[in-house]
Scaffold this motif. Sequence first.
Motif, PDB file in Angstrom:
ATOM      1  N   ALA A   1       0.834  -1.210   0.000  1.00  0.00           N
ATOM      2  CA  ALA A   1       0.000   0.000   0.000  1.00  0.00           C
ATOM      3  C   ALA A   1       0.869   1.260   0.000  1.00  0.00           C
ATOM      4  O   ALA A   1       0.483   2.284  -0.553  1.00  0.00           O
ATOM      5  CB  ALA A   1      -0.927  -0.003   1.210  1.00  0.00           C
ATOM      6  N   ALA A   2       2.047   1.173   0.629  1.00  0.00           N
ATOM      7  CA  ALA A   2       2.960   2.327   0.662  1.00  0.00           C
ATOM      8  C   ALA A   2       3.542   2.590  -0.725  1.00  0.00           C
ATOM      9  O   ALA A   2       3.900   3.719  -1.041  1.00  0.00           O
ATOM     10  CB  ALA A   2       4.082   2.079   1.656  1.00  0.00           C
ATOM     11  N   SER A   3       3.628   1.523  -1.549  1.00  0.00           N
ATOM     12  CA  SER A   3       4.139   1.742  -2.906  1.00  0.00           C
ATOM     13  C   SER A   3       2.988   2.067  -3.865  1.00  0.00           C
ATOM     14  O   SER A   3       3.205   2.332  -5.041  1.00  0.00           O
ATOM     15  CB  SER A   3       4.926   0.525  -3.390  1.00  0.00           C
ATOM     16  OG  SER A   3       4.032  -0.509  -3.692  1.00  0.00           O
ATOM     17  N   ARG A   4       1.783   2.060  -3.318  1.00  0.00           N
ATOM     18  CA  ARG A   4       0.547   2.367  -4.067  1.00  0.00           C
ATOM     19  C   ARG A   4       0.434   1.527  -5.342  1.00  0.00           C
ATOM     20  O   ARG A   4       0.067   2.023  -6.408  1.00  0.00           O
ATOM     21  CB  ARG A   4       0.458   3.859  -4.396  1.00  0.00           C
ATOM     22  CG  ARG A   4       0.457   4.727  -3.139  1.00  0.00           C
ATOM     23  CD  ARG A   4       0.148   6.172  -3.434  1.00  0.00           C
ATOM     24  NE  ARG A   4       0.351   7.013  -2.246  1.00  0.00           N
ATOM     25  CZ  ARG A   4       0.233   8.325  -2.239  1.00  0.00           C
ATOM     26  NH1 ARG A   4      -0.101   8.959  -3.322  1.00  0.00           N
ATOM     27  NH2 ARG A   4       0.438   9.007  -1.128  1.00  0.00           N
ATOM     28  N   LYS A   5       0.775   0.263  -5.181  1.00  0.00           N
ATOM     29  CA  LYS A   5       0.727  -0.643  -6.335  1.00  0.00           C
ATOM     30  C   LYS A   5      -0.428  -1.623  -6.210  1.00  0.00           C
ATOM     31  O   LYS A   5      -0.738  -2.073  -5.106  1.00  0.00           O
ATOM     32  CB  LYS A   5       2.025  -1.451  -6.398  1.00  0.00           C
ATOM     33  CG  LYS A   5       3.162  -0.693  -7.032  1.00  0.00           C
ATOM     34  CD  LYS A   5       4.294  -1.619  -7.386  1.00  0.00           C
ATOM     35  CE  LYS A   5       5.301  -0.891  -8.248  1.00  0.00           C
ATOM     36  NZ  LYS A   5       6.483  -1.667  -8.501  1.00  0.00           N
ATOM     37  N   ASP A   6      -1.013  -1.989  -7.357  1.00  0.00           N
ATOM     38  CA  ASP A   6      -1.985  -3.076  -7.367  1.00  0.00           C
ATOM     39  C   ASP A   6      -1.197  -4.379  -7.286  1.00  0.00           C
ATOM     40  O   ASP A   6      -0.094  -4.473  -7.833  1.00  0.00           O
ATOM     41  CB  ASP A   6      -2.778  -3.068  -8.682  1.00  0.00           C
ATOM     42  CG  ASP A   6      -3.637  -1.811  -8.823  1.00  0.00           C
ATOM     43  OD1 ASP A   6      -3.823  -1.099  -7.814  1.00  0.00           O
ATOM     44  OD2 ASP A   6      -4.102  -1.543  -9.953  1.00  0.00           O
ATOM     45  N   VAL A   7      -1.770  -5.362  -6.616  1.00  0.00           N
ATOM     46  CA  VAL A   7      -1.094  -6.656  -6.524  1.00  0.00           C
ATOM     47  C   VAL A   7      -1.850  -7.656  -7.407  1.00  0.00           C
ATOM     48  O   VAL A   7      -3.011  -7.970  -7.136  1.00  0.00           O
ATOM     49  CB  VAL A   7      -1.030  -7.146  -5.059  1.00  0.00           C
ATOM     50  CG1 VAL A   7      -0.339  -8.496  -4.963  1.00  0.00           C
ATOM     51  CG2 VAL A   7      -0.301  -6.121  -4.187  1.00  0.00           C
ATOM     52  N   PRO A   8      -1.220  -8.119  -8.484  1.00  0.00           N
ATOM     53  CA  PRO A   8      -1.920  -9.024  -9.407  1.00  0.00           C
ATOM     54  C   PRO A   8      -1.938 -10.475  -8.918  1.00  0.00           C
ATOM     55  O   PRO A   8      -1.037 -10.895  -8.189  1.00  0.00           O
ATOM     56  CB  PRO A   8      -1.084  -8.916 -10.688  1.00  0.00           C
ATOM     57  CG  PRO A   8       0.292  -8.557 -10.208  1.00  0.00           C
ATOM     58  CD  PRO A   8       0.153  -7.815  -8.916  1.00  0.00           C
ATOM     59  N   ALA A   9      -2.950 -11.213  -9.383  1.00  0.00           N
ATOM     60  CA  ALA A   9      -3.050 -12.633  -9.012  1.00  0.00           C
ATOM     61  C   ALA A   9      -1.899 -13.405  -9.640  1.00  0.00           C
ATOM     62  O   ALA A   9      -1.501 -13.139 -10.770  1.00  0.00           O
ATOM     63  CB  ALA A   9      -4.374 -13.199  -9.502  1.00  0.00           C
TER      64      ALA A   9
END
Lengths: 215, 209
Positions: free
Chosen positions: A104-112
């Motif tokens: 969340a701190a890198s503001r990235k989506d986490v893909p499956a």
Amino acid sequence: MDINLARQTLLDAGIKLVNEGLVARTWGNISCRIDENSFLITPSGRSYDQLTLDDFVLVQIEDLSYPAGIKPSSEKGVHAEVYKNRPEVTAVIHTHQMNASTCAASRKDVPATDQEFKKILGDVVRCAGYGLPGTKKLKLATSKALGDSNAALMANHGAVCVGKTMDEAFLVAKTLEKKCEEFIFSEFANISGIKTNKIKNIHDFYILKKKRGKK
Amino acid sequence: MTNTDFINEIEKYMSKNILSQKNPIASIKNEDKILITSESFASDKSLAEINLISGEILSGVPNKEYKLHLEIYKKRPKESAILHSALEATTTCSIVGKTVYPMLDDMAQIVGPSAKTACIKTKTHQGCVKNILKKMKGRQAALISENGAICCASNLDDASVVAIVLEKGCKTAVESFAIGGGKKINDLECRLMHFVYTLKYSKQNEKNR
Ligand SMILES: [Zn+2]
């Protein structure tokens, strides 16, 4: 859900989440839907290990009102927004769990990456835009990122996990933590060429790069 | 807090690696005295007592860092507990020596708008003590070059919260670097969060008195 059953569910879930290291002290909050108009939520600023059945607060979804006395969690708006938009959801867990917070701190989506991820979390765990804690901006951004999935990251803050039951929401939180950890190590392998599952390697890499002056 | 209670808490923090296993450093203020871990605490669990006003050692052999603790208590009267954190990510960031900016709301609220690194060689030297105090201004902690962090609060439990939240902030800074870098929270919003948190907390303490 019957309100007394909801109280017991929240009390048990709090202890379970503390034991799993997904929440600690007064951080994070959990709630259960009572009916289409209200939900029961953990109080503000209280440690999970000190909660009793009477400490949970009934909050109205529409206007966030609650009875005089114990103050509900300041993130009640995030929970209300989920219940408003997702009629099938009966449990919401908001955590500051470590690996999800790092993503969340890198503001990235986490893909499956595998079937387990897809089955429990969906195709992707999206990261919501940043909003200060307790604000309308945060609740709207979180709700948008969640969409119809079971989890969302909250930028620079933590995560929100939902389920049709508390057990389901708990499994979502637990799986999210595991998948975020895997994501960190796989991304680390991409940028460093080091395949590892040891945090110490990441720390050593950080020291090496930062000491060389890389910003 | 009795000496025994304090010793028990120190041992708890040692077991969680908040304090160093080899050289745990913690102190609490009690009216005009401070109680601090001795140089040999790790082996004999001994404490030392110091007069806060005169700096006179009343009993025991205090840890070498005691003059820093004395100065913090004198210059920041609201603080009543200090822990020297030896946590992993905190230590990593202290080795790097750069300022850690909050990438999580928790850190902004509880630690402050950043954790700066104080560059010191001898903590007992007056200049170094001044440097640490300067780096801590408006914050509850400062990283100590290559040596973890000094964390303070109005009681021991809160000082441990500062250490834990700082660790989380440092861990995020280090590990988000592995996924391409974390995004800092805007400085103004960090200051606002720290201000609101401090205000809310002091009001809560007032109410609970
Ligand atoms: Zn939160």
